[in-house]
Structures are given as structure tokens and as C-alpha cells.
Design a protein around this motif. Structure first.
Motif, mmCIF file in Angstrom:
data_model
loop_
_atom_site.group_PDB
_atom_site.id
_atom_site.type_symbol
_atom_site.label_atom_id
_atom_site.label_comp_id
_atom_site.label_asym_id
_atom_site.label_seq_id
_atom_site.Cartn_x
_atom_site.Cartn_y
_atom_site.Cartn_z
ATOM 1 N N ASP A 159 0.832 -1.200 0.000
ATOM 2 C CA ASP A 159 0.000 0.000 0.000
ATOM 3 C C ASP A 159 0.869 1.253 0.000
ATOM 4 O O ASP A 159 0.582 2.223 -0.696
ATOM 5 C CB ASP A 159 -0.915 0.025 1.241
ATOM 6 C CG ASP A 159 -2.059 -0.969 1.111
ATOM 7 O OD1 ASP A 159 -2.279 -1.460 -0.011
ATOM 8 O OD2 ASP A 159 -2.711 -1.264 2.125
ATOM 9 N N LEU A 160 1.932 1.240 0.788
ATOM 10 C CA LEU A 160 2.829 2.394 0.888
ATOM 11 C C LEU A 160 3.517 2.636 -0.449
ATOM 12 O O LEU A 160 3.571 3.775 -0.929
ATOM 13 C CB LEU A 160 3.865 2.169 1.989
ATOM 14 C CG LEU A 160 4.843 3.323 2.245
ATOM 15 C CD1 LEU A 160 4.115 4.576 2.715
ATOM 16 C CD2 LEU A 160 5.898 2.921 3.255
ATOM 17 N N LYS A 161 4.027 1.582 -1.056
ATOM 18 C CA LYS A 161 4.695 1.716 -2.357
ATOM 19 C C LYS A 161 3.740 2.276 -3.404
ATOM 20 O O LYS A 161 4.105 3.160 -4.188
ATOM 21 C CB LYS A 161 5.230 0.351 -2.817
ATOM 22 C CG LYS A 161 6.481 -0.102 -2.088
ATOM 23 C CD LYS A 161 6.893 -1.473 -2.579
ATOM 24 C CE LYS A 161 8.099 -1.989 -1.784
ATOM 25 N NZ LYS A 161 8.398 -3.391 -2.105
ATOM 26 N N ASP A 162 2.513 1.742 -3.427
ATOM 27 C CA ASP A 162 1.505 2.223 -4.383
ATOM 28 C C ASP A 162 1.180 3.694 -4.143
ATOM 29 O O ASP A 162 1.050 4.475 -5.087
ATOM 30 C CB ASP A 162 0.216 1.399 -4.274
ATOM 31 C CG ASP A 162 0.399 -0.020 -4.798
ATOM 32 O OD1 ASP A 162 1.391 -0.258 -5.521
ATOM 33 O OD2 ASP A 162 -0.426 -0.886 -4.470
ATOM 34 N N GLU A 181 -3.345 18.597 -4.473
ATOM 35 C CA GLU A 181 -4.273 18.374 -3.351
ATOM 36 C C GLU A 181 -4.618 16.891 -3.204
ATOM 37 O O GLU A 181 -4.662 16.365 -2.091
ATOM 38 C CB GLU A 181 -5.553 19.208 -3.525
ATOM 39 C CG GLU A 181 -5.324 20.715 -3.471
ATOM 40 C CD GLU A 181 -4.472 21.136 -2.267
ATOM 41 O OE1 GLU A 181 -4.775 20.691 -1.137
ATOM 42 O OE2 GLU A 181 -3.507 21.895 -2.460
ATOM 43 N N GLU A 182 -4.837 16.249 -4.343
ATOM 44 C CA GLU A 182 -5.151 14.817 -4.311
ATOM 45 C C GLU A 182 -3.941 14.028 -3.779
ATOM 46 O O GLU A 182 -4.081 13.106 -2.969
ATOM 47 C CB GLU A 182 -5.509 14.335 -5.726
ATOM 48 C CG GLU A 182 -6.120 12.947 -5.740
ATOM 49 C CD GLU A 182 -6.504 12.471 -7.143
ATOM 50 O OE1 GLU A 182 -6.666 11.251 -7.309
ATOM 51 O OE2 GLU A 182 -6.623 13.321 -8.059
ATOM 52 N N ALA A 183 -2.743 14.428 -4.236
ATOM 53 C CA ALA A 183 -1.507 13.779 -3.774
ATOM 54 C C ALA A 183 -1.339 13.959 -2.266
ATOM 55 O O ALA A 183 -0.945 13.028 -1.558
ATOM 56 C CB ALA A 183 -0.306 14.360 -4.511
ATOM 57 N N TYR A 184 -1.661 15.147 -1.772
ATOM 58 C CA TYR A 184 -1.514 15.460 -0.348
ATOM 59 C C TYR A 184 -2.399 14.551 0.513
ATOM 60 O O TYR A 184 -1.972 14.045 1.554
ATOM 61 C CB TYR A 184 -1.860 16.929 -0.108
ATOM 62 C CG TYR A 184 -1.598 17.405 1.306
ATOM 63 C CD1 TYR A 184 -0.314 17.360 1.838
ATOM 64 C CD2 TYR A 184 -2.628 17.894 2.101
ATOM 65 C CE1 TYR A 184 -0.059 17.793 3.125
ATOM 66 C CE2 TYR A 184 -2.391 18.340 3.396
ATOM 67 C CZ TYR A 184 -1.093 18.282 3.902
ATOM 68 O OH TYR A 184 -0.846 18.707 5.186
ATOM 69 N N GLU A 185 -3.638 14.294 0.054
ATOM 70 C CA GLU A 185 -4.556 13.419 0.793
ATOM 71 C C GLU A 185 -4.028 11.981 0.841
ATOM 72 O O GLU A 185 -4.105 11.308 1.872
ATOM 73 C CB GLU A 185 -5.957 13.441 0.140
ATOM 74 C CG GLU A 185 -6.711 14.750 0.308
ATOM 75 C CD GLU A 185 -6.830 15.191 1.769
ATOM 76 O OE1 GLU A 185 -7.202 14.350 2.616
ATOM 77 O OE2 GLU A 185 -6.542 16.362 2.068
ATOM 78 N N ILE A 186 -3.463 11.528 -0.271
ATOM 79 C CA ILE A 186 -2.903 10.164 -0.327
ATOM 80 C C ILE A 186 -1.704 10.051 0.610
ATOM 81 O O ILE A 186 -1.539 9.065 1.330
ATOM 82 C CB ILE A 186 -2.485 9.815 -1.783
ATOM 83 C CG1 ILE A 186 -3.733 9.649 -2.652
ATOM 84 C CG2 ILE A 186 -1.642 8.535 -1.825
ATOM 85 C CD1 ILE A 186 -3.461 9.550 -4.131
ATOM 86 N N LEU A 187 -0.863 11.094 0.629
ATOM 87 C CA LEU A 187 0.349 11.071 1.455
ATOM 88 C C LEU A 187 0.021 11.113 2.954
ATOM 89 O O LEU A 187 0.735 10.513 3.766
ATOM 90 C CB LEU A 187 1.274 12.231 1.075
ATOM 91 C CG LEU A 187 1.933 12.069 -0.301
ATOM 92 C CD1 LEU A 187 2.558 13.377 -0.758
ATOM 93 C CD2 LEU A 187 2.978 10.959 -0.278
ATOM 94 N N LYS A 188 -1.056 11.790 3.308
ATOM 95 C CA LYS A 188 -1.464 11.810 4.718
ATOM 96 C C LYS A 188 -1.850 10.396 5.179
ATOM 97 O O LYS A 188 -1.515 9.969 6.285
ATOM 98 C CB LYS A 188 -2.649 12.771 4.924
ATOM 99 C CG LYS A 188 -2.221 14.241 4.994
ATOM 100 C CD LYS A 188 -3.284 15.130 5.604
ATOM 101 C CE LYS A 188 -4.515 15.228 4.725
ATOM 102 N NZ LYS A 188 -5.505 16.189 5.248
ATOM 103 N N ASP A 206 3.242 4.242 7.559
ATOM 104 C CA ASP A 206 4.632 4.301 8.018
ATOM 105 C C ASP A 206 5.013 5.740 8.362
ATOM 106 O O ASP A 206 5.416 6.510 7.486
ATOM 107 C CB ASP A 206 5.574 3.749 6.945
ATOM 108 C CG ASP A 206 7.021 3.708 7.431
ATOM 109 O OD1 ASP A 206 7.266 4.067 8.602
ATOM 110 O OD2 ASP A 206 7.895 3.310 6.647
ATOM 111 N N PRO A 207 4.906 6.106 9.650
ATOM 112 C CA PRO A 207 5.206 7.478 10.071
ATOM 113 C C PRO A 207 6.692 7.836 9.971
ATOM 114 O O PRO A 207 7.062 8.976 10.184
ATOM 115 C CB PRO A 207 4.756 7.519 11.543
ATOM 116 C CG PRO A 207 4.012 6.255 11.784
ATOM 117 C CD PRO A 207 4.487 5.286 10.782
ATOM 118 N N SER A 208 7.538 6.849 9.645
ATOM 119 C CA SER A 208 8.976 7.132 9.567
ATOM 120 C C SER A 208 9.496 7.101 8.126
ATOM 121 O O SER A 208 10.704 7.068 7.898
ATOM 122 C CB SER A 208 9.759 6.124 10.411
ATOM 123 O OG SER A 208 9.586 4.824 9.894
ATOM 124 N N SER A 209 8.575 7.116 7.146
ATOM 125 C CA SER A 209 8.997 7.070 5.745
ATOM 126 C C SER A 209 9.515 8.429 5.283
ATOM 127 O O SER A 209 8.740 9.394 5.151
ATOM 128 C CB SER A 209 7.834 6.628 4.847
ATOM 129 O OG SER A 209 8.172 6.813 3.492
#
Length: 206
Positions: A135-138, A153-160, A166-169
Motif C-alpha cells: 500500500d505504501l509503495k503504491d 491536493e489529491e496527492a496530499y490526501e494520499i500522502l497523509k 509508516d510514520p517514519s517514511s
């Protein structure tokens, strides 16, 4: 008969390596209930023979066995280029064994004696980790593409959401920094870039 064979093509395959018959029987039952086709080996030599002949998705490996130890089998697997999840089983947990097997990439440890519930718990644990990794890689791949084409904006929602996986990525923080930079908020961007660098340094240290 042919229908059963056809079904087996899609089943995950596990190799159980232990010199104790009861352990092999318990694990076979647990794994078959969880839709695995199981092959058992009662020695390290037998296990290496099976690993040369066919591909497996998962290995349960006893560390303390006569003649060839589980650690030797594990090393041999890596030399053969076999990089699949290995669950270590031991009644004699030692720091030396733990360090050695962790370096080789063991995904989990089963302390003997164990129950069927414990086996199921370990299976759920290791495969939910794999799912999260995918999921993280995708998420990283998708959000990078969105940023490239200006869909910040869409990217920002996915990154949140990715941060909850993984809070340490460091990559997630770096991409969020890019979004802030594109918004013109340089101060906030630098803050995220610095966080990304910090996690990068931690990973190098480990």
C-alpha cells in the motif's frame, strides 16, 4: 482429480522444516486450514533438497536440528537466491541465533511450545505487514505521478494516509515538502525536507 490439481496452482505453498513429528503435524493442519499446500521436511538436508526442486511462498524453519542446523539451511537459501518469508521456530532462543537470523531476514519467531492460535496470529501479522508495504509503495508511486501533473491536493490526501502506514517514511515527508514548495510555502517545505533527511539519517544508522 484434474479440478483439484487446477486449484493447487493457485494455493500458496509452505515448507515446514522440523525434526519433531508433532510439530510438523500441527503446522501442516494450521497451514492447510489457511489455504496452504504444505510440504514437510524432517531434516535440514531434506529441506535443501525440496528448496532446490520447487518454489515455496513461506518457510517455517526449526533452528536446532541434528546434522544441519536451521541457521545453515537459512544461509543456504540466501546463497541460492531464495528470498521468501522465513518464520524461525526455536525452544532455545539465544541472542546469537536471533541476531544471525534477523540479519538473514527472518520475518517472525515462534517460541516452542506454541499453539494453533499463535501460528495463525503470526501469519496474520506478517502478511498484514506485506499488505501495508505494498500500500505504501503504491501510494508513493501514485502521489509522485499526481504531483508531476499538478494534482497536488489529491496527492496530499494520499500522502497523509501513507503516513498512517509508516510514520517514519522519509519519502512521504519529502513528497509533502514538494507539495508545500509548489504552493509557495517555502518555510513549511523546508520543515518537511528536514524531517525527511532526519529519517534518512536514522535508517542509515540502523
Amino acid at each position: 482429480m484434474s479440478a483439484v490439481k487446477g486449484m493447487n496452482v493457485f494455493m500458496k505453498k509452505a515448507l515446514v522444516v522440523d525434526d519433531t513429528k508433532n510439530i510438523r503435524a500441527l503446522l501442516t493442519t494450521c497451514l492447510e486450514i489457511n489455504d496452504y499446500k504444505v510440504t514437510t521436511a524432517k531434516s535440514g538436508q531434506e529441506a535443501i533438497g525440496f528448496l532446490k526442486m520447487e518454489k515455496f511462498d513461506l518457510v517455517f524453519l526449526d533452528i536446532k536440528m541434528p546434522e544441519i542446523s536451521g541457521t545453515t539451511v537459512f544461509k543456504k537459501m540466501r546463497e541460492m537466491g531464495i528470498d521468501i518469508p522465513v518464520i524461525i521456530m526455536t525452544a532455545y532462543a539465544t541472542i546469537k541465533n536471533a541476531v544471525e537470523c534477523t540479519k538473514l531476514g527472518a520475518v517472525a519467531y515462534l517460541q516452542k511450545p506454541f499453539t494453533a492460535e499463535k501460528v495463525k496470529s503470526v501469519l496474520n501479522e506478517i502478511f498484514s505487514i506485506d499488505d501495508d508495504t505494498n500500500d505504501l509503495k503504491d501510494s508513493l508511486k501514485h502521489s509522485t505521478e499526481l504531483i508531476k501533473y499538478g494534482n497536488n491536493e489529491e496527492a496530499y490526501e494520499i500522502l497523509k494516509k501513507a503516513l498512517s502506514i509508516d510514520p517514519s517514511s522519509s519519502e512521504v515527508y519529502y513528497l509533502i515538502g514538494m507539495i508545500h514548495e509548489k504552493r509557495g510555502d517555502v518555510k513549511q517545505a523546508n520543515k518537511f525536507y528536514e524531517t525527511a533527511e532526519r529519517f534518512d539519517s536514522l535508517q542509515e544508522y540502523q
